[in-house]
Write a protein that holds these residues in place. Structure first.
Motif, PDB file in Angstrom:
ATOM      1  N   ILE A 126       0.835  -1.207   0.000  1.00  0.00           N
ATOM      2  CA  ILE A 126       0.000   0.000   0.000  1.00  0.00           C
ATOM      3  C   ILE A 126       0.866   1.253   0.000  1.00  0.00           C
ATOM      4  O   ILE A 126       0.636   2.191  -0.778  1.00  0.00           O
ATOM      5  N   LYS A 127       1.867   1.273   0.853  1.00  0.00           N
ATOM      6  CA  LYS A 127       2.735   2.453   0.924  1.00  0.00           C
ATOM      7  C   LYS A 127       3.484   2.669  -0.392  1.00  0.00           C
ATOM      8  O   LYS A 127       3.671   3.807  -0.838  1.00  0.00           O
ATOM      9  N   ASP A 128       3.902   1.579  -1.012  1.00  0.00           N
ATOM     10  CA  ASP A 128       4.605   1.697  -2.293  1.00  0.00           C
ATOM     11  C   ASP A 128       3.677   2.230  -3.376  1.00  0.00           C
ATOM     12  O   ASP A 128       4.061   3.089  -4.179  1.00  0.00           O
ATOM     13  N   ILE A 129       2.435   1.737  -3.404  1.00  0.00           N
ATOM     14  CA  ILE A 129       1.451   2.194  -4.387  1.00  0.00           C
ATOM     15  C   ILE A 129       1.165   3.681  -4.193  1.00  0.00           C
ATOM     16  O   ILE A 129       1.149   4.459  -5.147  1.00  0.00           O
ATOM     17  N   ILE A 130       0.953   4.077  -2.936  1.00  0.00           N
ATOM     18  CA  ILE A 130       0.625   5.480  -2.658  1.00  0.00           C
ATOM     19  C   ILE A 130       1.797   6.394  -3.014  1.00  0.00           C
ATOM     20  O   ILE A 130       1.593   7.533  -3.470  1.00  0.00           O
ATOM     21  N   SER A 131       3.002   5.901  -2.878  1.00  0.00           N
ATOM     22  CA  SER A 131       4.179   6.728  -3.194  1.00  0.00           C
ATOM     23  C   SER A 131       4.234   7.102  -4.664  1.00  0.00           C
ATOM     24  O   SER A 131       4.914   8.053  -5.041  1.00  0.00           O
ATOM     25  N   ARG A 132       3.510   6.354  -5.502  1.00  0.00           N
ATOM     26  CA  ARG A 132       3.505   6.629  -6.940  1.00  0.00           C
ATOM     27  C   ARG A 132       2.350   7.519  -7.377  1.00  0.00           C
ATOM     28  O   ARG A 132       2.212   7.842  -8.548  1.00  0.00           O
ATOM     29  N   VAL A 133       1.485   7.893  -6.420  1.00  0.00           N
ATOM     30  CA  VAL A 133       0.360   8.772  -6.733  1.00  0.00           C
ATOM     31  C   VAL A 133       0.852  10.217  -6.711  1.00  0.00           C
ATOM     32  O   VAL A 133       1.578  10.612  -5.791  1.00  0.00           O
ATOM     33  N   PRO A 134       0.479  11.027  -7.699  1.00  0.00           N
ATOM     34  CA  PRO A 134       0.930  12.429  -7.710  1.00  0.00           C
ATOM     35  C   PRO A 134       0.588  13.152  -6.412  1.00  0.00           C
ATOM     36  O   PRO A 134      -0.485  12.940  -5.827  1.00  0.00           O
ATOM     37  N   GLU A 135       1.491  13.988  -5.974  1.00  0.00           N
ATOM     38  CA  GLU A 135       1.323  14.705  -4.704  1.00  0.00           C
ATOM     39  C   GLU A 135       0.034  15.525  -4.686  1.00  0.00           C
ATOM     40  O   GLU A 135      -0.667  15.574  -3.669  1.00  0.00           O
ATOM     41  N   GLN A 136      -0.300  16.161  -5.815  1.00  0.00           N
ATOM     42  CA  GLN A 136      -1.516  16.969  -5.863  1.00  0.00           C
ATOM     43  C   GLN A 136      -2.758  16.105  -5.689  1.00  0.00           C
ATOM     44  O   GLN A 136      -3.728  16.521  -5.045  1.00  0.00           O
ATOM     45  N   THR A 137      -2.731  14.894  -6.255  1.00  0.00           N
ATOM     46  CA  THR A 137      -3.867  13.986  -6.097  1.00  0.00           C
ATOM     47  C   THR A 137      -4.059  13.608  -4.636  1.00  0.00           C
ATOM     48  O   THR A 137      -5.193  13.571  -4.135  1.00  0.00           O
ATOM     49  N   ILE A 138      -2.956  13.344  -3.938  1.00  0.00           N
ATOM     50  CA  ILE A 138      -3.038  13.028  -2.505  1.00  0.00           C
ATOM     51  C   ILE A 138      -3.622  14.211  -1.738  1.00  0.00           C
ATOM     52  O   ILE A 138      -4.509  14.049  -0.871  1.00  0.00           O
ATOM     53  N   LYS A 139      -3.158  15.419  -2.049  1.00  0.00           N
ATOM     54  CA  LYS A 139      -3.686  16.607  -1.378  1.00  0.00           C
ATOM     55  C   LYS A 139      -5.180  16.769  -1.645  1.00  0.00           C
ATOM     56  O   LYS A 139      -5.958  17.104  -0.737  1.00  0.00           O
ATOM     57  N   ASP A 140      -5.581  16.528  -2.880  1.00  0.00           N
ATOM     58  CA  ASP A 140      -7.000  16.660  -3.226  1.00  0.00           C
ATOM     59  C   ASP A 140      -7.845  15.619  -2.507  1.00  0.00           C
ATOM     60  O   ASP A 140      -8.939  15.915  -2.013  1.00  0.00           O
ATOM     61  N   THR A 155      -7.152   5.098  -6.318  1.00  0.00           N
ATOM     62  CA  THR A 155      -8.242   4.503  -5.541  1.00  0.00           C
ATOM     63  C   THR A 155      -7.709   3.865  -4.268  1.00  0.00           C
ATOM     64  O   THR A 155      -8.292   4.008  -3.191  1.00  0.00           O
ATOM     65  N   VAL A 156      -6.595   3.165  -4.375  1.00  0.00           N
ATOM     66  CA  VAL A 156      -5.973   2.555  -3.189  1.00  0.00           C
ATOM     67  C   VAL A 156      -5.604   3.638  -2.184  1.00  0.00           C
ATOM     68  O   VAL A 156      -5.838   3.484  -0.971  1.00  0.00           O
ATOM     69  N   ALA A 157      -5.052   4.747  -2.667  1.00  0.00           N
ATOM     70  CA  ALA A 157      -4.711   5.849  -1.763  1.00  0.00           C
ATOM     71  C   ALA A 157      -5.950   6.369  -1.050  1.00  0.00           C
ATOM     72  O   ALA A 157      -5.929   6.612   0.166  1.00  0.00           O
ATOM     73  N   ALA A 158      -7.044   6.529  -1.798  1.00  0.00           N
ATOM     74  CA  ALA A 158      -8.277   7.026  -1.194  1.00  0.00           C
ATOM     75  C   ALA A 158      -8.810   6.044  -0.162  1.00  0.00           C
ATOM     76  O   ALA A 158      -9.291   6.443   0.911  1.00  0.00           O
ATOM     77  N   MET A 159      -8.750   4.755  -0.456  1.00  0.00           N
ATOM     78  CA  MET A 159      -9.230   3.736   0.485  1.00  0.00           C
ATOM     79  C   MET A 159      -8.405   3.749   1.770  1.00  0.00           C
ATOM     80  O   MET A 159      -8.939   3.697   2.886  1.00  0.00           O
ATOM     81  N   TYR A 160      -7.097   3.828   1.610  1.00  0.00           N
ATOM     82  CA  TYR A 160      -6.208   3.818   2.769  1.00  0.00           C
ATOM     83  C   TYR A 160      -6.408   5.067   3.627  1.00  0.00           C
ATOM     84  O   TYR A 160      -6.546   4.981   4.859  1.00  0.00           O
TER      85      TYR A 160
END
Length: 432
Positions: free
Chosen positions: A62-76, A163-168
Motif C-alpha cells: 500500500i505504501k509503495d502504491i501510494i508513493s507513486r500517486v501524484p502529490e496533488q492527487t493526494i492533497k485533493d 483509488t488505493v490511496a483514497a481507500m487507505y
C-alpha cells in the motif's frame, strides 16, 4: 400536462445477457460458498484476468502504491475527505441516544450502535471511482465501525493507485484488489483469507448490484442501486449552456443514464437541446453520454414551477438540480429526490466528487421511500427497557395477562401473571 419536446426512446428489448445476470450471479455465489478462495481466484481470472499471489495488499505494498500517486492527487483526496468527514461528523452528532420514564418506575430507551464490520465496494470499470472510497469507508469509520474492508477491481490489469490511496486514507482496515460478484460474495460469505462482514456498501455494475441483492438477508446492504439519474428543474432565467453541460456531466456515467430537463420555458428547452447536440461533438466521453441522451434524455415544458416540482416528484430522481430564481423554494415544494443541488453555483458533479455529501443515492424511484447512504446506515438503533418499581411491574403484569389472553397467548399471560403475583402476592391456579 407537460409537453415533451424531447422524449425518451421506446424502451429497448432487454439484452439476452440481462435475463441471465441473476443466474450467473447465483452460480458464482454458490461456488464461492462451497469452495472459498479457490472459487474467488477462478472468477477473478475469468472476469478480470487478475490472479496475483494475494488479492490482499500488504502495508508495504500500500505504501509503495501510494508513493507513486501524484502529490496533488493526494492533497485533493485529503481535502475532499475532510469535507466528507466534517459533514458525516455533524450527521452523527444529530443522532441521539434517548431514555425516558414513561410512567413511574418504567424506563424505555434506545441506543445507536455501529455495525461491527462493513465491506466497501469501490467500482472500477470505465473509471477509477476513488470518490466512492470517501463515501463508504470514511462514512462507516465516522459512524464508529471498527472493521472496514475495501475491495476494488484492477483496471486493465493494473492496480488503481489513486483509488488505493483514497481507500487507505479513508481508514480501510484491509484492502483487496478484487472486483465483481466474487468480491461481494467473498465479503458477504467469508473465505479462508477474507473476513465475513455484516454489511456491504458501494455502487457497482449490474452484476455487483445483483450480487448485493442476492446476499441481502445474509448481510445488510446500503441500497439497490441502478444507473445514475439526473433531473434539472429550470425557469426562464436559467442558462441553457449550464443546463446542457450539467445534463451531459451525468450522462457520461454510462449508456443508460436518464437525463431530464423540466422547464417553464420552451425557448430554454429548445436551446438546451441544440447546445447538447453541439457539446456532444466535442466531449471526449460523447459515445456514452450521447447514447444516454438519445435513448433516455427528456425535455418537458410545464406551465409553472408548481407543476415542475410536482412532475419532478413523480420522477423521484437520484440527482435533482434546481436552476431557478429562488432555488431554495424546492426544499419546501419537493419530497422525492436522492439529493438536491440548489442554484447555478452548485452542480451535481460537486456532490459526486468533492463537496462532502454522500453520492451513494437512491435510483429507480426509490427516493419515494428512502434517502441515500449516510452515517445512520452504519448504525443499529436498538431498544432497551427496565422496570425498577415493584408496583409498576405488577400493574404491567395485570395488563399483560389481559392483553395476551385476548390473543390466546397463555404462556405470555402467565409471564405477566407472575410479575403481578411477585408484586402483590396474588394467587393463580397455575402457580405452585
Amino acid at each position: 400536462m407537460p409537453n415533451y419536446i424531447k422524449s425518451a426512446a421506446p424502451k429497448p428489448h432487454a439484452r439476452p445477457l440481462s435475463t441471465s445476470v441473476p443466474a450467473i450471479v447465483k452460480g458464482v455465489i454458490d461456488d464461492i460458498r462451497s469452495n472459498g478462495d479457490a472459487a474467488v481466484r477462478q472468477y477473478s481470472e475469468k472476469f478480470d484476468k487478475w490472479s496475483p499471489v494475494s488479492f490482499k495488499l500488504s502495508e508495504e505494498e500500500i505504501k509503495d502504491i501510494i508513493s507513486r500517486v501524484p502529490e496533488q492527487t493526494i492533497k485533493d483526496i485529503k481535502e475532499v475527505q475532510e469535507n466528507v468527514r466534517k459533514f458525516a461528523i455533524a450527521q452523527r452528532k444529530s443522532i441521539s441516544d434517548i431514555e425516558i420514564e414513561i410512567q413511574p418506575g418504567v424506563h424505555l430507551g434506545h441506543k445507536n450502535l455501529p455495525i461491527s464490520s462493513v465491506g466497501a465496494y469501490i467500482p472500477g470499470g470505465r473509471y477509477p471511482l476513488l470518490a466512492s472510497a470517501h463515501m463508504t469507508i470514511l462514512t462507516a469509520k465516522t459512524a464508529g465501525v471498527s472493521y472496514v474492508v475495501g475491495c476494488t477491481p484492477p483496471i486493465l490489469g493494473e492496480i488503481p493507485s489513486s483509488t488505493v490511496a483514497a481507500m487507505y486514507l479513508a481508514g480501510a482496515d484491509e484492502i483487496f484488489i478484487l472486483g465483481g460478484v466474487q468480491a461481494v460474495a467473498a465479503m458477504a460469505i467469508g473465505t479462508e483469507t477474507m473476513r465475513k462482514v455484516d454489511f456491504i456498501a458501494g455502487p457497482g455494475n449490474a452484476f455487483v448490484a445483483e450480487a448485493k441483492k442476492q446476499m441481502f438477508g445474509d448481510i445488510g446492504i446500503d441500497l439497490f442501486a441502478g444507473p445514475t439519474e439526473v433531473l434539472i428543474v429550470a425557469d426562464e432565467a436559467a442558462d441553457p449552456f449550464t443546463i446542457a453541460t450539467d445534463l451531459l456531466s451525468q450522462a457520461e456515467h454510462g449508456p443508460d443514464t436518464p437525463a431530464v430537463l423540466i422547464t417553464t420555458s420552451e425557448d430554454i428547452g429548445r436551446k438546451t437541446i441544440e447546445i447538447v447536440d453541439t457539446l456532444l461533438t466535442r466531449l471526449p466521453t460523447a459515445e456514452l453520454a450521447g447514447e444516454s441522451w438519445r435513448t433516455f434524455g427528456e425535455v418537458a415544458i410545464v406551465g409553472d414551477l408548481t407543476e415542475a416540482y410536482a412532475l419532478a416528484d413523480e420522477y423521484s430522481s437520484e440527482h435533482v438540480q434546481i436552476l431557478t430564481k429562488r432555488p431554495r423554494e424546492a426544499l419546501e415544494k419537493m419530497r422525492n429526490y436522492g439529493a438536491l443541488f440548489l442554484g447555478e453555483k452548485t452542480c451535481v458533479s460537486f456532490g459526486d466528487k468533492v463537496i462532502g455529501t454522500n453520492h451513494v443515492l437512491p435510483t429507480r424511484k426509490a427516493a419515494r421511500y428512502t434517502g441515500g447512504l449516510w452515517v445512520g446506515k452504519f448504525l443499529k438503533t436498538v431498544t432497551y427497557q427496565e422496570v425498577t418499581s415493584q408496583e409498576a411491574s405488577g400493574r404491567l403484569g395485570k395488563l399483560c395477562g389481559r392483553a395476551a389472553r385476548a390473543e390466546n397467548f397463555e404462556g405470555h399471560a402467565r409471564s405477566g401473571d407472575l410479575r403481578d403475583h411477585l408484586a402483590t402476592g396474588s394467587e393463580y391456579e397455575w402457580i405452585k
